[in-house]
Design a protein around this motif. Structure first.
Motif, PDB file in Angstrom:
ATOM      1  N   GLY A  10       0.827  -1.209   0.000  1.00  0.00           N
ATOM      2  CA  GLY A  10       0.000   0.000   0.000  1.00  0.00           C
ATOM      3  C   GLY A  10       0.855   1.250   0.000  1.00  0.00           C
ATOM      4  O   GLY A  10       2.083   1.181  -0.036  1.00  0.00           O
ATOM      5  N   THR A  11       0.163   2.364   0.079  1.00  0.00           N
ATOM      6  CA  THR A  11       0.841   3.646  -0.068  1.00  0.00           C
ATOM      7  C   THR A  11       1.561   4.052   1.225  1.00  0.00           C
ATOM      8  O   THR A  11       1.314   3.480   2.293  1.00  0.00           O
ATOM      9  CB  THR A  11      -0.195   4.717  -0.455  1.00  0.00           C
ATOM     10  N   VAL A  12       2.427   5.050   1.095  1.00  0.00           N
ATOM     11  CA  VAL A  12       3.199   5.534   2.250  1.00  0.00           C
ATOM     12  C   VAL A  12       2.239   6.055   3.325  1.00  0.00           C
ATOM     13  O   VAL A  12       1.314   6.812   3.021  1.00  0.00           O
ATOM     14  CB  VAL A  12       4.138   6.688   1.813  1.00  0.00           C
ATOM     15  N   GLY A  13       2.448   5.590   4.540  1.00  0.00           N
ATOM     16  CA  GLY A  13       1.655   6.074   5.669  1.00  0.00           C
ATOM     17  C   GLY A  13       0.279   5.435   5.793  1.00  0.00           C
ATOM     18  O   GLY A  13      -0.529   5.847   6.626  1.00  0.00           O
ATOM     19  N   ALA A  14       0.011   4.406   4.993  1.00  0.00           N
ATOM     20  CA  ALA A  14      -1.316   3.770   5.055  1.00  0.00           C
ATOM     21  C   ALA A  14      -1.438   2.835   6.257  1.00  0.00           C
ATOM     22  O   ALA A  14      -2.542   2.383   6.584  1.00  0.00           O
ATOM     23  CB  ALA A  14      -1.599   3.007   3.768  1.00  0.00           C
ATOM     24  N   GLY A  15      -0.296   2.499   6.889  1.00  0.00           N
ATOM     25  CA  GLY A  15      -0.363   1.678   8.106  1.00  0.00           C
ATOM     26  C   GLY A  15       0.219   0.282   7.963  1.00  0.00           C
ATOM     27  O   GLY A  15      -0.042  -0.594   8.796  1.00  0.00           O
ATOM     28  N   LYS A  16       1.050   0.067   6.966  1.00  0.00           N
ATOM     29  CA  LYS A  16       1.604  -1.280   6.725  1.00  0.00           C
ATOM     30  C   LYS A  16       2.480  -1.759   7.884  1.00  0.00           C
ATOM     31  O   LYS A  16       2.321  -2.871   8.382  1.00  0.00           O
ATOM     32  CB  LYS A  16       2.423  -1.294   5.409  1.00  0.00           C
ATOM     33  N   SER A  17       3.432  -0.906   8.293  1.00  0.00           N
ATOM     34  CA  SER A  17       4.339  -1.325   9.380  1.00  0.00           C
ATOM     35  C   SER A  17       3.557  -1.515  10.680  1.00  0.00           C
ATOM     36  O   SER A  17       3.811  -2.463  11.442  1.00  0.00           O
ATOM     37  CB  SER A  17       5.440  -0.275   9.593  1.00  0.00           C
ATOM     38  N   THR A  18       2.594  -0.636  10.906  1.00  0.00           N
ATOM     39  CA  THR A  18       1.762  -0.753  12.103  1.00  0.00           C
ATOM     40  C   THR A  18       0.990  -2.069  12.076  1.00  0.00           C
ATOM     41  O   THR A  18       0.882  -2.771  13.089  1.00  0.00           O
ATOM     42  CB  THR A  18       0.765   0.440  12.169  1.00  0.00           C
ATOM     43  N   PHE A  19       0.469  -2.404  10.922  1.00  0.00           N
ATOM     44  CA  PHE A  19      -0.291  -3.651  10.732  1.00  0.00           C
ATOM     45  C   PHE A  19       0.572  -4.849  11.124  1.00  0.00           C
ATOM     46  O   PHE A  19       0.147  -5.718  11.897  1.00  0.00           O
ATOM     47  CB  PHE A  19      -0.712  -3.748   9.257  1.00  0.00           C
ATOM     48  N   VAL A  20       1.806  -4.882  10.614  1.00  0.00           N
ATOM     49  CA  VAL A  20       2.684  -6.032  10.886  1.00  0.00           C
ATOM     50  C   VAL A  20       3.013  -6.089  12.376  1.00  0.00           C
ATOM     51  O   VAL A  20       2.999  -7.160  12.990  1.00  0.00           O
ATOM     52  CB  VAL A  20       3.969  -5.974  10.023  1.00  0.00           C
ATOM     53  N   ARG A  21       3.260  -4.924  12.977  1.00  0.00           N
ATOM     54  CA  ARG A  21       3.582  -4.902  14.420  1.00  0.00           C
ATOM     55  C   ARG A  21       2.393  -5.388  15.247  1.00  0.00           C
ATOM     56  O   ARG A  21       2.551  -6.145  16.198  1.00  0.00           O
ATOM     57  CB  ARG A  21       3.972  -3.478  14.849  1.00  0.00           C
ATOM     58  N   THR A  22       1.190  -4.958  14.874  1.00  0.00           N
ATOM     59  CA  THR A  22      -0.001  -5.364  15.633  1.00  0.00           C
ATOM     60  C   THR A  22      -0.251  -6.858  15.479  1.00  0.00           C
ATOM     61  O   THR A  22      -0.667  -7.539  16.419  1.00  0.00           O
ATOM     62  CB  THR A  22      -1.240  -4.574  15.143  1.00  0.00           C
ATOM     63  N   PHE A  23       0.024  -7.377  14.291  1.00  0.00           N
ATOM     64  CA  PHE A  23      -0.243  -8.787  13.997  1.00  0.00           C
ATOM     65  C   PHE A  23       0.709  -9.738  14.702  1.00  0.00           C
ATOM     66  O   PHE A  23       0.321 -10.800  15.191  1.00  0.00           O
ATOM     67  CB  PHE A  23      -0.147  -8.995  12.476  1.00  0.00           C
ATOM     68  N   SER A  24       1.973  -9.343  14.773  1.00  0.00           N
ATOM     69  CA  SER A  24       3.013 -10.327  15.066  1.00  0.00           C
ATOM     70  C   SER A  24       3.035 -10.788  16.520  1.00  0.00           C
ATOM     71  O   SER A  24       2.858 -10.013  17.452  1.00  0.00           O
ATOM     72  CB  SER A  24       4.382  -9.774  14.681  1.00  0.00           C
ATOM     73  N   GLN A  25       3.294 -12.078  16.643  1.00  0.00           N
ATOM     74  CA  GLN A  25       3.427 -12.708  17.953  1.00  0.00           C
ATOM     75  C   GLN A  25       4.868 -12.558  18.447  1.00  0.00           C
ATOM     76  O   GLN A  25       5.144 -12.585  19.622  1.00  0.00           O
ATOM     77  CB  GLN A  25       3.151 -14.194  17.736  1.00  0.00           C
ATOM     78  N   THR A  26       5.765 -12.463  17.477  1.00  0.00           N
ATOM     79  CA  THR A  26       7.186 -12.413  17.797  1.00  0.00           C
ATOM     80  C   THR A  26       7.707 -11.006  17.500  1.00  0.00           C
ATOM     81  O   THR A  26       7.014 -10.210  16.862  1.00  0.00           O
ATOM     82  CB  THR A  26       7.959 -13.406  16.914  1.00  0.00           C
TER      83      THR A  26
END
Ligand SMILES: Nc1nc2c(ncn2[C@@H]2O[C@H](COP(=O)(O)OP(=O)(O)O)[C@@H](O)[C@H]2O)c(=O)[nH]1
Ligand SMILES: [Mg+2]
Length: 215
Positions: A10-26
């Motif tokens: 997705g586009t810059v600032g759409a929340g991709k890194s946040t999404f991965v951080r929220t998802f991850s168990q590790t």
């Protein structure tokens, strides 16, 4: 252990890194660096390679989620990540119509590389100026509501929201794979435990953007 690889683009600032951080168990592997170009007007740090998070589901499935960089100058990473993915979600900040063009280009790029199931995730719906699903779908080139990918709204900061959108993505992927010949997506149970990306074995009918056909 089965492995399913999902890409969050997705586009810059759409929340991709946040999404991965929220998802991850590790602990998430991220490659965020100080933003130096136009991106720095929007945020201090930007992803330059990928974000990686993982979570074990049940006893024998590992869900891996890879977040791409948003900027097209890193599109070699888009290429690398999407070619190994089973499905992807494209995040678009619904309150930033100036980024819709970039989102459209990301879809075209991915579509030129692979034909795998995808859904659209609208973020920033809680912020002023957010446009509705129909508006964004049109802006991305999906004029026909009978021929468009599933669209979900989510807030990447919220666990429930992230998991719900991943469930929609996985359900979409499984539905497409069960429709396809050879029941490809879950791989060869009892044989190789590595699920294979759909593209090699299926005839997934990817919804076409109508802009490209001049409609
Ligand atoms: N309020 C709100 N903030 C969001 C939403 N999605 C992303 N953000 C914020 O947008 C900023 C940029 O997110 P980031 O994950 O770095 O974006 P990336 O460039 O796509 O990796 C962060 O401060 C997020 O918390 C949303 O749906 N609502
Ligand atoms: Mg990022």
């Amino acid at each position: 252990m089965e492995t399913m690889r999902l890409v969050v683009t997705g586009t810059v600032g759409a929340g991709k890194s946040t999404f991965v951080r929220t998802f991850s168990q590790t602990t998430v592997i991220d490659t965020e660096r100080k933003a130096t170009d136009n991106t720095s007007l929007m945020k201090k740090r930007t992803t330059v390679a990928f974000d990686f998070g993982t979570r074990i589901l049940g006893r024998d499935m590992e869900l891996q989620v890879y977040g791409t960089p948003g900027q097209s100058r890193f599109d070699f990473m888009w290429d690398l990540l999407i070619r190994r993915a089973h499905a992807y979600i494209l995040l678009v900040a619904a309150n930033r119509s100036s980024s819709f063009n970039d989102a459209r280009e990301i879809i075209s790029f991915m579509n030129s590389r692979v034909q795998i199931p995808m859904i659209i995730g609208l973020t920033c719906m809680d912020l002023p100026g957010a446009l509705g699903q129909e508006h964004v779908a049109f802006a991305l080139g999906f004029m026909n509501d009978k021929n468009r990918p599933p669209i979900v709204t989510l807030n990447p900061n919220e666990k429930t929201s992230v998991f719900e959108s991943l469930m929609v993505l996985m359900a979409h992927q499984l539905l497409q794979s069960s429709k396809s010949k050879g029941n490809a997506a879950l791989g060869n149970v009892g044989g190789s435990r590595q699920a294979e990306p759909l593209k090699s074995r299926t005839k997934y009918q990817w919804p076409k953007q109508q802009f490209s056909s001049g409609l």
